[in-house]
Design an enzyme around this catalytic site. Structure first.
Site, PDB file in Angstrom:
ATOM      1  N   LYS A  46       0.850  -1.191   0.000  1.00  0.00           N
ATOM      2  CA  LYS A  46       0.000   0.000   0.000  1.00  0.00           C
ATOM      3  C   LYS A  46       0.889   1.247   0.000  1.00  0.00           C
ATOM      4  O   LYS A  46       1.599   1.505   0.968  1.00  0.00           O
ATOM      5  CB  LYS A  46      -0.871   0.049   1.259  1.00  0.00           C
ATOM      6  CG  LYS A  46      -1.872   1.200   1.209  1.00  0.00           C
ATOM      7  CD  LYS A  46      -2.445   1.562   2.559  1.00  0.00           C
ATOM      8  CE  LYS A  46      -1.660   2.612   3.274  1.00  0.00           C
ATOM      9  NZ  LYS A  46      -1.630   3.934   2.611  1.00  0.00           N
ATOM     10  N   GLU A 104      10.453   0.905  10.051  1.00  0.00           N
ATOM     11  CA  GLU A 104      11.404   2.011   9.872  1.00  0.00           C
ATOM     12  C   GLU A 104      10.617   3.275  10.168  1.00  0.00           C
ATOM     13  O   GLU A 104       9.807   3.706   9.362  1.00  0.00           O
ATOM     14  CB  GLU A 104      11.911   2.053   8.425  1.00  0.00           C
ATOM     15  CG  GLU A 104      12.567   0.788   7.948  1.00  0.00           C
ATOM     16  CD  GLU A 104      13.971   0.588   8.501  1.00  0.00           C
ATOM     17  OE1 GLU A 104      14.490   1.511   9.177  1.00  0.00           O
ATOM     18  OE2 GLU A 104      14.530  -0.486   8.283  1.00  0.00           O
ATOM     19  N   CYS A 160      13.850  11.123   7.291  1.00  0.00           N
ATOM     20  CA  CYS A 160      13.913  10.607   8.659  1.00  0.00           C
ATOM     21  C   CYS A 160      15.317  10.650   9.249  1.00  0.00           C
ATOM     22  O   CYS A 160      15.479  10.689  10.456  1.00  0.00           O
ATOM     23  CB  CYS A 160      13.356   9.200   8.694  1.00  0.00           C
ATOM     24  SG  CYS A 160      13.938   8.250   7.313  1.00  0.00           S
ATOM     25  N   GLU A 179      10.522  15.444  16.060  1.00  0.00           N
ATOM     26  CA  GLU A 179      10.768  15.485  14.625  1.00  0.00           C
ATOM     27  C   GLU A 179       9.904  16.566  13.974  1.00  0.00           C
ATOM     28  O   GLU A 179       8.692  16.538  14.104  1.00  0.00           O
ATOM     29  CB  GLU A 179      10.386  14.103  14.066  1.00  0.00           C
ATOM     30  CG  GLU A 179      10.702  13.905  12.632  1.00  0.00           C
ATOM     31  CD  GLU A 179      10.286  12.503  12.155  1.00  0.00           C
ATOM     32  OE1 GLU A 179       9.178  12.043  12.504  1.00  0.00           O
ATOM     33  OE2 GLU A 179      11.066  11.886  11.429  1.00  0.00           O
TER      34      GLU A 179
HETATM   35  P1  NAD Z   1       2.561   7.863   8.217  1.00  0.00           P
HETATM   36  O1  NAD Z   1       2.876   6.960   9.327  1.00  0.00           O
HETATM   37  O2  NAD Z   1       1.497   8.856   8.386  1.00  0.00           O
HETATM   38  O3  NAD Z   1       2.183   7.045   6.922  1.00  0.00           O
HETATM   39  C1  NAD Z   1       3.017   6.000   6.433  1.00  0.00           C
HETATM   40  C2  NAD Z   1       2.154   4.969   5.810  1.00  0.00           C
HETATM   41  O4  NAD Z   1       1.436   4.294   6.848  1.00  0.00           O
HETATM   42  C3  NAD Z   1       1.109   5.512   4.858  1.00  0.00           C
HETATM   43  O5  NAD Z   1       0.982   4.639   3.759  1.00  0.00           O
HETATM   44  C4  NAD Z   1      -0.157   5.507   5.690  1.00  0.00           C
HETATM   45  O6  NAD Z   1      -1.325   5.409   4.931  1.00  0.00           O
HETATM   46  C5  NAD Z   1       0.051   4.277   6.547  1.00  0.00           C
HETATM   47  N1  NAD Z   1      -0.667   4.250   7.808  1.00  0.00           N
HETATM   48  C6  NAD Z   1      -1.001   5.299   8.600  1.00  0.00           C
HETATM   49  N2  NAD Z   1      -1.651   4.855   9.694  1.00  0.00           N
HETATM   50  C7  NAD Z   1      -1.713   3.497   9.601  1.00  0.00           C
HETATM   51  C8  NAD Z   1      -2.264   2.478  10.419  1.00  0.00           C
HETATM   52  N3  NAD Z   1      -2.878   2.768  11.559  1.00  0.00           N
HETATM   53  N4  NAD Z   1      -2.153   1.193  10.026  1.00  0.00           N
HETATM   54  C9  NAD Z   1      -1.500   0.896   8.885  1.00  0.00           C
HETATM   55  N5  NAD Z   1      -0.984   1.828   8.050  1.00  0.00           N
HETATM   56  C10 NAD Z   1      -1.080   3.112   8.408  1.00  0.00           C
HETATM   57  O7  NAD Z   1       3.947   8.524   7.813  1.00  0.00           O
HETATM   58  P2  NAD Z   1       4.201   9.546   6.648  1.00  0.00           P
HETATM   59  O8  NAD Z   1       3.669  10.839   7.150  1.00  0.00           O
HETATM   60  O9  NAD Z   1       3.754   9.016   5.336  1.00  0.00           O
HETATM   61  O10 NAD Z   1       5.795   9.555   6.597  1.00  0.00           O
HETATM   62  C11 NAD Z   1       6.517  10.327   7.432  1.00  0.00           C
HETATM   63  C12 NAD Z   1       7.102   9.494   8.555  1.00  0.00           C
HETATM   64  O11 NAD Z   1       7.839   8.391   8.034  1.00  0.00           O
HETATM   65  C13 NAD Z   1       8.089  10.275   9.374  1.00  0.00           C
HETATM   66  O12 NAD Z   1       7.863  10.097  10.751  1.00  0.00           O
HETATM   67  C14 NAD Z   1       9.435   9.725   8.959  1.00  0.00           C
HETATM   68  O13 NAD Z   1      10.440   9.874   9.914  1.00  0.00           O
HETATM   69  C15 NAD Z   1       9.121   8.327   8.646  1.00  0.00           C
HETATM   70  N6  NAD Z   1      10.092   7.787   7.689  1.00  0.00           N
HETATM   71  C16 NAD Z   1      11.020   6.903   8.150  1.00  0.00           C
HETATM   72  C17 NAD Z   1      11.965   6.364   7.280  1.00  0.00           C
HETATM   73  C18 NAD Z   1      12.993   5.398   7.773  1.00  0.00           C
HETATM   74  O14 NAD Z   1      13.696   4.800   6.969  1.00  0.00           O
HETATM   75  N7  NAD Z   1      13.127   5.190   9.058  1.00  0.00           N
HETATM   76  C19 NAD Z   1      11.945   6.714   5.936  1.00  0.00           C
HETATM   77  C20 NAD Z   1      10.980   7.602   5.497  1.00  0.00           C
HETATM   78  C21 NAD Z   1      10.049   8.118   6.400  1.00  0.00           C
END
Ligand code: NAD
Length: 505
Positions: free
Chosen positions: A192, A266, A300, A398
C-alpha cells in the site's frame, strides 16, 4: 542578517512533463477497480491542484490481493535464486529505461526538486541491482555434525506473503527498498503506497506487469486506517513492513500481534549532529546544508539537531547562515538549481508552521529563514533555529521540514547523554578531527547509523534502520534479505543403530 528567500519559477509549476499512471489496484497482474467507489484526490504540492484521483481501497481489496499473492508465492518461492536475480535485473533495467519519466512523476506528486527525484530513481535502480546479486549469495552457518551421528543443514526460506506500507517522502525509493529484498527472498508482496503519493508506485506496477509473474507484486491504494490496517491484520500475511511515523508503527505492531506476524518498522528520527570544538566547522556547515535540508527536510535521517560545543557555536552558526543562504526555494519545474521544494501537503505544512511558532514561543530565534511564502504551494524557507534549549520540543521532536536546530554543550559526556535521551534511535553524526573521539563516540551513541564527519551518506551494501522508537528491522544490505527470509534447521540422522527413540536421549 536574514536574507529573504524568494521563490524561483513559481508559475512554471503549472506545466509538468509527466502523465498520471493507470489508477485502480494492481492485483493478480492486472488493474482492478476494487470494491469501493470512493476516491482520493492526489495533489500537486507546488500548485495545490488535483493531479488525479486514486481508489480508496477496502479490506476486501486487500483480501483479493492476498489471495492472488498466496497462490503466486507458491511458485515464486520455488524458483532458483538465479531466476529471481534475472527478474530483479530486468526490473532495474525497466526503471532505468524510464528514469526521466519516473523522476518527473515523483516530482509532480511530491513537489521534490529534480535533483532529489533523480537521486531517488538512481538509488532505487541500484537497490534492485544489489538485491539481484545478493539473492545468489546468501550464506548461513556451515552444515556439519553438531550432534553426534547427525548432520545439520540450515535452509533459508521465504517467509511467504509480505505486506508493505510506504510513506510519502520517498515513494518509489521506499517501495524499491522493500520490493527488492522481498522478491529476492522468494516472497510475494501486497503493497500500500501512501494515499498522498501513490503515482510512481502505480507506474512501477504498469512497467512490471510483463516482467514480474502474475500475483507476485500487488498494489492496493487507500488509507492506512482501512488498507494499511487490514494488511497488518490479515492472517495470511506472514510479515508486515512499514516505513512511516512512530504512531503508525505502534498501531501496525499492535494489530500484527493478534496474528503474531513478524513486523519490520522504519519509523521517525531526530538525528543529532554532535560537533566537537576541534571539528572542521566549514565542513559541518557544508554537510548540514545538504543533509539537513535534503528533500526539504522531509527525511527521517536529516541532520536536524546540532549539538555544538559552546566555544565554537557562534562560528558554526555564522558558517551555517552563509551556507543555508545559498539554497534556492521553488517548484521542481525550476530545474536542477532548486534545492528546496514545497512540503508534501497542506496538513503537513501546517504542522511544520505550528512547530516553528511553538519553537519561537519557547525562546528559539531564527538565525535564517523561519518564514513562509505567499501561495500557491506549501513552501517554508530553510530555517536555522538558535538559542534552542535542551529538552525543548524544537530539540527533541521530529519537525520533518526544512528546520535545523542548534543547541550548545559544555561537557562532552553530558552532550552524548543528551543526544541519546530521545525516543528516536535512527541516525546520528559526530564531527571531530580527533581519532580517539571518532572511534569512541559512535560506540556510545544509541542510533542504528552513526556517521563520522559526514551525514546521510547511504549505500546499498550497508544496513539502514533504527533502535528504540525508530523501529526495528533493517532495510538495504544482506541484513534486509535476512529479515525477509526465515531459517529452517534440517537434521539428518545417519546412525541407524540404536533406534531413533533411544538415541533421542
Ligand atoms: P505515516 O505513518 O502517516 O504514513 C506512512 C504509511 O502508513 C502511509 O501509507 C499511511 O497510509 C500508513 N498508515 C497510517 N496509519 C496506519 C495504520 N494505523 N495502520 C496501517 N498503516 C497506516 O507517515 P508519513 O507521514 O507518510 O511519513 C513520514 C514518517 O515516516 C516520518 O515520521 C518519517 O520519519 C518516517 N520515515 C522513516 C523512514 C525510515 O527509513 N526510518 C523513511 C521515510 C520516512
Amino acid at each position: 542578517m536574514d536574507p529573504t528567500f524568494t521563490l524561483a519559477d513559481p508559475t512554471g509549476a503549472e506545466q509538468y512533463p509527466a502523465l498520471p499512471p493507470t489508477t485502480g489496484h494492481f492485483i493478480g497482474g492486472e488493474f482492478r477497480a476494487g470494491s469501493s467507489n470512493s476516491r482520493i484526490d492526489v495533489i500537486n504540492p507546488a500548485t495545490e491542484t488535483v493531479i488525479t484521483t486514486v481508489v480508496a481501497g477496502t479490506a476486501a481489496d486487500v483480501d483479493d490481493a492476498v489471495a492472488a499473492a498466496t497462490i503466486a508465492q507458491r511458485g515464486w518461492g520455488r524458483t532458483t535464486p538465479r531466476h529471481r536475480s534475472e527478474i530483479l535485473h530486468r526490473i532495474a533495467d525497466v526503471v532505468a529505461d524510464n528514469r526521466a519519466a519516473l523522476a518527473a512523476l515523483e516530482s509532480w506528486n511530491t513537489g521534490k526538486p529534480t535533483s532529489v527525484a533523480e537521486d531517488d530513481i538512481s538509488s532505487a535502480i541500484d537497490t534492485f541491482r544489489f538485491m539481484a546479486g545478493a539473492a545468489r549469495a546468501i550464506t548461513s552457518m556451515a552444515g556439519g555434525q553438531y550432534a553426534a551421528g547427525n548432520t545439520s543443514l540450515i535452509l533459508r526460506e521465504p517467509v511467504g506473503v509480505v505486506g508493505v506500507i510506504t510513506p510519502w517522502n520517498y515513494p518509489l525509493l521506499m517501495a524499491a527498498w522493500k520490493i527488492a529484498p522481498i522478491l529476492a527472498g522468494g516472497n510475494s508482496v501486497v503493497l500500500k503506497p501512501s494515499e498522498q503519493t501513490p503515482l510512481t508506485t502505480l507506474r512501477l506496477a504498469e512497467l512490471l506487469a510483463d516482467i514480474v509473474p502474475v500475483g507476485v507484486l500487488n498494489i492496493v491504494t487507500g488509507f492506512g486506517s482501512d488498507v494499511g490496517n487490514r494488511i497488518a491484520a490479515h492472517p495470511d500475511i506472514s510479515l508486515v513492513a512499514l516505513t512511516g511515523s512512530v504512531r503508525s508503527g505502534q498501531s501496525v505492531a499492535e494489530t500484527a500481534g493478534m496474528t503474531l506476524k513478524r513486523v519490520h518498522l522504519e519509523l521517525g528520527g531526530k538525528a543529532p549532529v554532535l560537533v566537537l570544538p576541534d571539528a572542521d566547522l566549514k565542513a559541518v556547515a557544508r554537510g548540514v546544508r545538504v543533509s539537513g535540508f535534503w528533500n526539504s527536510g522531509q527525511e527521517c535521517g536529516a541532520a536536524c539537531r546540532i549539538i555544538v560545543h559552546e566555544s565554537v557555536a557562534q562560528q558554526l552558526v555564522d558558517h551555517l547562515v552563509r551556507e543555508v543562504g545559498t539554497l534556492t526555494v521553488g517548484p521542481p519545474s525550476g530545474g536542477i538549481d532548486i534545492d528546496i521544494g514545497p512540503l508534501v501537503s497542506r496538513a503537513h505544512y501546517e504542522r511544520v508552521v505550528s512547530f516553528l511558532a511553538r519553537a519561537k514561543q519557547a525562546g528559539a530565534r531564527t538565525a535564517i529563514g523561519g518564514h513562509t511564502f505567499d501561495g500557491p504551494g506549501y513552501y517554508i524557507a530553510p530555517t536555522v533555529l538558535v538559542d534552542v534549549t535542551r529538552d525543548s520540543e524544537a530539540a527533541t521532536s521530529e519537525a520533518f521540514g526544512p528546520i535545523v536546530s542548534v543547541e550548545t554543550y559544555t561537557d562532552l559526556e553530558e552532550a552524548i547523554e543528551r543526544a541519546n535521551a530521545t525516543q528516536y534511535g535512527l541516525a546520528a553524526s559526530v564531527w571531530t578531527t580527533d581519532a580517539g573521539h571518532a572511534m569512541r563516540i559512535p560506540t556510545e551513541l544509541d542510533f542504528g547509523t552513526v556517521w563520522v564527519n559526514s551525514h546521510l551518506v547511504l549505500a546499498n551494501e550497508v544496513p539502514w534502520g533504527g533502535f528504540k522508537g525508530s523501529g526495528y528491522g533493517r532495510d538495504l544490505s544482506l541484513y534486509a534479505l535476512e529479515d525477509y527470509t526465515r531459517t529452517k534447521h534440517v537434521m539428518f540422522n545417519h546412525e541407524w543403530n540404536p533406534p531413533l527413540t533411544e538415541q533421542h536421549h
